[in-house]
Design a protein around this motif. Structure first.
Motif, PDB file in Angstrom:
ATOM      1  N   ASN A 189      -7.756  -4.299  -2.712  1.00 36.93           N
ATOM      2  CA  ASN A 189      -8.434  -4.779  -1.504  1.00 36.93           C
ATOM      3  C   ASN A 189      -8.878  -6.216  -1.721  1.00 36.93           C
ATOM      4  O   ASN A 189      -8.057  -7.063  -2.055  1.00 36.93           O
ATOM      5  N   ASN A 190     -10.169  -6.512  -1.601  1.00 37.25           N
ATOM      6  CA  ASN A 190     -10.639  -7.881  -1.790  1.00 37.25           C
ATOM      7  C   ASN A 190     -11.230  -8.122  -3.174  1.00 37.25           C
ATOM      8  O   ASN A 190     -11.880  -9.142  -3.389  1.00 37.25           O
ATOM      9  N   VAL A 212      -4.841   1.406   0.541  1.00 30.62           N
ATOM     10  CA  VAL A 212      -5.518   0.273  -0.096  1.00 30.62           C
ATOM     11  C   VAL A 212      -4.493  -0.793  -0.489  1.00 30.62           C
ATOM     12  O   VAL A 212      -3.487  -0.505  -1.143  1.00 30.62           O
ATOM     13  N   THR A 213      -4.757  -2.031  -0.101  1.00 33.41           N
ATOM     14  CA  THR A 213      -3.900  -3.158  -0.465  1.00 33.41           C
ATOM     15  C   THR A 213      -4.024  -3.441  -1.960  1.00 33.41           C
ATOM     16  O   THR A 213      -5.135  -3.531  -2.484  1.00 33.41           O
ATOM     17  N   HIS A 214      -2.901  -3.604  -2.643  1.00 36.04           N
ATOM     18  CA  HIS A 214      -2.965  -3.877  -4.073  1.00 36.04           C
ATOM     19  C   HIS A 214      -1.693  -4.555  -4.563  1.00 36.04           C
ATOM     20  O   HIS A 214      -0.649  -4.476  -3.922  1.00 36.04           O
ATOM     21  N   SER A 237       0.864  -1.179   0.000  1.00 35.17           N
ATOM     22  CA  SER A 237       0.000   0.000   0.000  1.00 35.17           C
ATOM     23  C   SER A 237       0.899   1.226   0.000  1.00 35.17           C
ATOM     24  O   SER A 237       2.113   1.118   0.215  1.00 35.17           O
ATOM     25  N   HIS A 241      -2.329  -3.307   7.323  1.00 35.94           N
ATOM     26  CA  HIS A 241      -3.356  -2.838   8.257  1.00 35.94           C
ATOM     27  C   HIS A 241      -2.722  -2.039   9.386  1.00 35.94           C
ATOM     28  O   HIS A 241      -3.269  -1.014   9.818  1.00 35.94           O
ATOM     29  N   GLN A 300     -10.495 -12.767   1.232  1.00 32.64           N
ATOM     30  CA  GLN A 300     -11.378 -11.887   2.000  1.00 32.64           C
ATOM     31  C   GLN A 300     -11.494 -12.366   3.448  1.00 32.64           C
ATOM     32  O   GLN A 300     -11.563 -11.543   4.369  1.00 32.64           O
ATOM     33  N   ASP A 329      -8.729 -11.012   5.490  1.00 28.71           N
ATOM     34  CA  ASP A 329      -8.874  -9.586   5.761  1.00 28.71           C
ATOM     35  C   ASP A 329      -9.868  -9.315   6.892  1.00 28.71           C
ATOM     36  O   ASP A 329      -9.686  -8.383   7.677  1.00 28.71           O
ATOM     37  N   ARG A 332      -0.673  -8.588   4.895  1.00 29.01           N
ATOM     38  CA  ARG A 332      -1.947  -7.901   5.098  1.00 29.01           C
ATOM     39  C   ARG A 332      -2.027  -7.309   6.502  1.00 29.01           C
ATOM     40  O   ARG A 332      -2.593  -6.227   6.701  1.00 29.01           O
TER      41      ARG A 332
END
Length: 310
Positions: A71-72, A89-91, A51, A258, A209, A212, A254
């Motif tokens: 994200n998810n 945002v996770t990517h 991120s 976060h 997901q 997460d 992840r």
């Protein structure tokens, strides 16, 4: 300040760290307001989940069999796609299938404070980003008719940055905000771009997901496999195939992303590790520093510009 390309950034960080394992976790903005990078991958490079603390706007020039995690959500990229990635945002790209052509893209980075200062006066700048947020989506799909105009916008900024003529930094920063972002919002407003559909959900997406939404819990491979009524080897093989990392490494990445977001939100450092699922502060500290090349406290001081109260 001299212009610096993505390749130059990679070279700088390689010499600093000795490897490019956590390259995309560390890439900094080196210009005021905004900068644009151009990059082409000729092989299925290993890019970890990551991120940024800034906005990243990706514009896909070409690429086959490239998917993208946002994200998810998981998308299959195609020429002309615009990936809108807000801070935190996770990517990461996912290279699936045979690598038949280079993955070429422009990456526009915009400082959030700089962007918000202009968007507060002209909300239209934020229109496309806001619509994607409401749709919980990160990908806009342009039509063939709009590709040339979007490409020209990104390429013009790139040429301005590379040419470094008088006033180029202002031209890049203001051009990114005023010209390119309003152009993206305008194409979306007039339905010349649309929110792209995600790929059909698979076991991988559901497990991804699940991780997460259960980050603060104990996430063992056996436990997650039992939740989906499959073997642990099935989950392990799936993550190796999709992301080229282990299930455990993905969980750690992840959790660390976060934790960065929690730090930026002002959470005291002694409270971050537990809320992100780490067993103790020492484990959190060690993994954070290994991944990002700095301690949690240093990360907070660098990005918050204020004394650490944690």
């Amino acid at each position: 300040m001299n212009s610096i390309s993505m390749q130059k950034l990679k070279q700088v960080l390689f010499h600093l760290e000795g490897s490019t394992e956590n390259l995309y976790q560390q890439l900094p903005m080196v210009q005021t307001g905004a900068q644009i990078n151009h990059d082409t991958s000729h092989t299925a490079d290993q890019i970890d989940l990551h991120s940024h603390v800034f906005y990243e706007i990706l514009f896909v020039c070409r690429g086959q069999n490239v998917q993208y995690l946002w994200n998810n959500n998981r998308y299959r990229l195609q020429k002309g796609d615009i990936m809108l990635i807000p801070p935190g945002v996770t990517h990461r790209p996912v290279f699936s299938g045979e690598f038949t052509e280079p993955y070429e893209r422009y990456a526009l980075w915009i400082d959030p404070d700089f962007f918000h200062s202009h968007a507060s006066q002209f909300p239209e700048l934020n229109y496309a980003l806001e619509q994607c947020r409401l749709a919980d989506s990160g990908l806009l799909r342009s039509t063939n008719a709009t590709y040339s105009g979007l490409y020209a916008g990104f390429h013009t900024l790139w040429l301005e940055q590379e040419g470094q003529r008088f006033g180029w930094e202002a031209a890049v920063a203001l051009g990114a905000i005023i010209h390119l972002m309003i152009h993206i919002s305008r194409t979306f407003y007039y339905r010349n771009t649309s929110v792209a559909k995600t790929e059909t959900r698979s076991l991988f997406d559901d497990v991804f997901q699940y991780i997460d939404t259960h980050l603060c819990e104990k996430l063992t491979l056996d436990h997650v496999a039992s939740q989906f009524h499959v073997s642990s080897s099935t989950i392990s093989h799936m993550f190796r195939k999709q992301l080229d990392v282990s299930f455990y490494h993905c969980v750690i990445q992840r959790r660390l992303i976060h934790s960065k977001n929690k730090i930026l939100q002002g959470t005291a450092l002694q409270d971050v590790w537990e809320s992100c699922g780490f067993p103790d502060y020492s484990s959190f500290y060690r993994l954070f520093k290994k991944e990002y090349g700095m301690s949690p406290r240093e990360f907070r001081m660098l990005n918050m510009h204020k004394p650490d109260s944690g």
